[in-house]
Design a protein around this motif. Structure first.
Motif, short mmCIF file in Angstrom:
data_model
loop_
_atom_site.label_atom_id
_atom_site.label_comp_id
_atom_site.label_asym_id
_atom_site.label_seq_id
_atom_site.Cartn_x
_atom_site.Cartn_y
_atom_site.Cartn_z
N LEU A 51 0.84 -1.19 0.00
CA LEU A 51 0.00 0.00 0.00
C LEU A 51 0.87 1.24 0.00
O LEU A 51 1.81 1.34 0.78
CB LEU A 51 -0.90 0.02 1.24
N SER A 52 0.55 2.17 -0.88
CA SER A 52 1.20 3.48 -0.90
C SER A 52 0.14 4.53 -0.60
O SER A 52 -0.95 4.50 -1.17
CB SER A 52 1.80 3.78 -2.27
N VAL A 53 0.47 5.45 0.29
CA VAL A 53 -0.41 6.59 0.57
C VAL A 53 0.30 7.83 0.04
O VAL A 53 1.43 8.12 0.45
CB VAL A 53 -0.70 6.72 2.08
N VAL A 54 -0.32 8.52 -0.89
CA VAL A 54 0.24 9.72 -1.50
C VAL A 54 -0.44 10.94 -0.88
O VAL A 54 -1.68 11.03 -0.85
CB VAL A 54 0.04 9.71 -3.03
N ILE A 55 0.39 11.85 -0.36
CA ILE A 55 -0.14 13.02 0.34
C ILE A 55 0.51 14.29 -0.20
O ILE A 55 1.67 14.57 0.09
CB ILE A 55 0.10 12.92 1.86
N PRO A 56 -0.22 15.07 -1.03
CA PRO A 56 0.31 16.37 -1.44
C PRO A 56 0.26 17.34 -0.26
O PRO A 56 -0.70 17.35 0.51
CB PRO A 56 -0.63 16.81 -2.56
N VAL A 57 1.31 18.14 -0.12
CA VAL A 57 1.44 19.06 1.02
C VAL A 57 1.76 20.45 0.50
O VAL A 57 2.69 20.62 -0.29
CB VAL A 57 2.57 18.59 1.97
N PHE A 58 0.97 21.43 0.94
CA PHE A 58 1.28 22.82 0.63
C PHE A 58 0.98 23.66 1.86
O PHE A 58 -0.17 23.82 2.26
CB PHE A 58 0.47 23.33 -0.57
N ASN A 59 2.04 24.16 2.49
CA ASN A 59 1.93 25.02 3.68
C ASN A 59 1.06 24.39 4.76
O ASN A 59 0.09 24.99 5.23
CB ASN A 59 1.41 26.40 3.30
N GLU A 60 1.43 23.19 5.17
CA GLU A 60 0.66 22.45 6.19
C GLU A 60 1.51 22.18 7.44
O GLU A 60 1.32 21.16 8.11
CB GLU A 60 0.17 21.12 5.61
N GLY A 93 6.04 23.07 -3.03
CA GLY A 93 6.62 24.41 -2.93
C GLY A 93 6.23 25.17 -1.68
O GLY A 93 6.13 26.40 -1.70
N SER A 94 6.02 24.48 -0.58
CA SER A 94 5.64 25.12 0.68
C SER A 94 6.68 26.13 1.13
O SER A 94 7.88 25.94 0.91
CB SER A 94 5.46 24.07 1.79
N ARG A 95 6.21 27.19 1.79
CA ARG A 95 7.11 28.23 2.28
C ARG A 95 7.01 28.41 3.79
O ARG A 95 7.52 29.37 4.34
CB ARG A 95 6.80 29.56 1.59
N ASP A 96 6.34 27.46 4.47
CA ASP A 96 6.15 27.60 5.91
C ASP A 96 6.96 26.59 6.72
O ASP A 96 6.71 26.40 7.90
CB ASP A 96 4.67 27.45 6.26
N GLY A 97 7.93 25.94 6.10
CA GLY A 97 8.73 24.96 6.80
C GLY A 97 8.21 23.54 6.69
O GLY A 97 8.78 22.62 7.30
N SER A 98 7.15 23.33 5.93
CA SER A 98 6.59 21.98 5.76
C SER A 98 7.63 21.02 5.19
O SER A 98 7.74 19.88 5.64
CB SER A 98 5.37 22.01 4.85
N GLY A 116 10.09 16.96 -3.41
CA GLY A 116 10.00 18.41 -3.21
C GLY A 116 9.97 19.15 -4.53
O GLY A 116 10.84 18.95 -5.37
N PHE A 117 8.95 19.97 -4.73
CA PHE A 117 8.87 20.83 -5.91
C PHE A 117 9.61 22.13 -5.62
O PHE A 117 9.61 22.62 -4.49
CB PHE A 117 7.43 21.16 -6.25
N SER A 118 10.20 22.71 -6.64
CA SER A 118 10.93 23.96 -6.48
C SER A 118 10.00 25.16 -6.32
O SER A 118 10.40 26.20 -5.84
CB SER A 118 11.86 24.19 -7.67
N ARG A 119 8.75 24.99 -6.73
CA ARG A 119 7.73 26.03 -6.56
C ARG A 119 6.37 25.34 -6.54
O ARG A 119 6.29 24.13 -6.72
CB ARG A 119 7.79 27.07 -7.67
N ASN A 120 5.32 26.10 -6.34
CA ASN A 120 3.98 25.53 -6.30
C ASN A 120 3.50 25.23 -7.72
O ASN A 120 3.35 26.13 -8.53
CB ASN A 120 3.02 26.49 -5.60
N PHE A 121 3.27 23.96 -8.01
CA PHE A 121 2.77 23.55 -9.32
C PHE A 121 1.29 23.18 -9.27
O PHE A 121 0.68 22.94 -10.29
CB PHE A 121 3.56 22.33 -9.84
N GLY A 122 0.71 23.09 -8.10
CA GLY A 122 -0.70 22.78 -7.98
C GLY A 122 -0.96 21.38 -7.46
O GLY A 122 -0.11 20.49 -7.53
N HIS A 123 -2.15 21.21 -6.95
CA HIS A 123 -2.57 19.98 -6.31
C HIS A 123 -2.48 18.77 -7.24
O HIS A 123 -1.96 17.72 -6.86
CB HIS A 123 -4.00 20.19 -5.79
N GLN A 124 -3.00 18.90 -8.45
CA GLN A 124 -3.03 17.76 -9.37
C GLN A 124 -1.62 17.34 -9.80
O GLN A 124 -1.34 16.15 -9.94
CB GLN A 124 -3.90 18.07 -10.60
#
Length: 158
Positions: A51-60, A93-98, A116-124
């Motif tokens: 099982l793999s759980v994929v979790i996108p994270v942006f400023n969380e 691309g989080s900027r809050d230390g996530s 890790g993305f170098s910038r925010n590319f979006g949820h999808q």
């Protein structure tokens, strides 16, 4: 080792899958490759996840500790999987230390992987990158804000 392809850092396996010549990025490797040799050897010998759980994270950053606690409780209760699971976090691309928090978690839990993305590319785009990196026989996608409770995964598997 994590490589950078375009604006997305990829592992060597993912770079090979896309047929691109990987170029080292300006960022240090994330997750398990930073481990001491003894732990890195165990990481390489891990069994293929079921099982793999994929979790996108942006400023969380505020929810990551609780998410980690609940994921560990979930997987401890899923005895049918044994240790055959992984969680793929995609830092969009989080900027809050996530990203730094996820790196720390990945160093302590070998089954956590971080992209890790170098910038925010979006949820999808984050979901797609996570699914591409996932190695499990089944993949569950959930958000890091705990709107999707991790405990639901157990209900899906029962």
């Amino acid at each position: 080792m994590v490589f950078r392809l375009g604006c997305v850092k990829l592992s060597p396996a993912a770079a090979a899958r896309y047929g691109a010549a990987p170029k080292p990025g300006p960022y240090p490797a994330r997750g398990a490759p930073d481990l001491p040799a003894s732990r890195a050897d165990r990481y390489k010998r891990m069994i293929r996840p079921r099982l793999s759980v994929v979790i996108p994270v942006f400023n969380e950053a505020e929810t990551i500790p609780e998410l980690d606690r609940r994921l560990k409780a979930l997987f401890a209760g899923l005895t049918s999987l044994g240790g055959a699971w992984e969680t793929v976090f995609v830092d969009d691309g989080s900027r809050d230390g996530s990203g730094e928090m996820l790196d720390g978690l990945a160093r302590s839990e070998l089954r956590y992987k971080v992209i890790g993305f170098s910038r925010n590319f979006g949820h999808q785009a984050a979901i797609t990158a996570g699914i591409d990196r996932a190695e499990g026989d089944a993949v569950v996608v959930m958000d890091a804000d705990l709107q999707d409770p991790p405990e639901v995964v157990q209900l899906m598997l029962d």
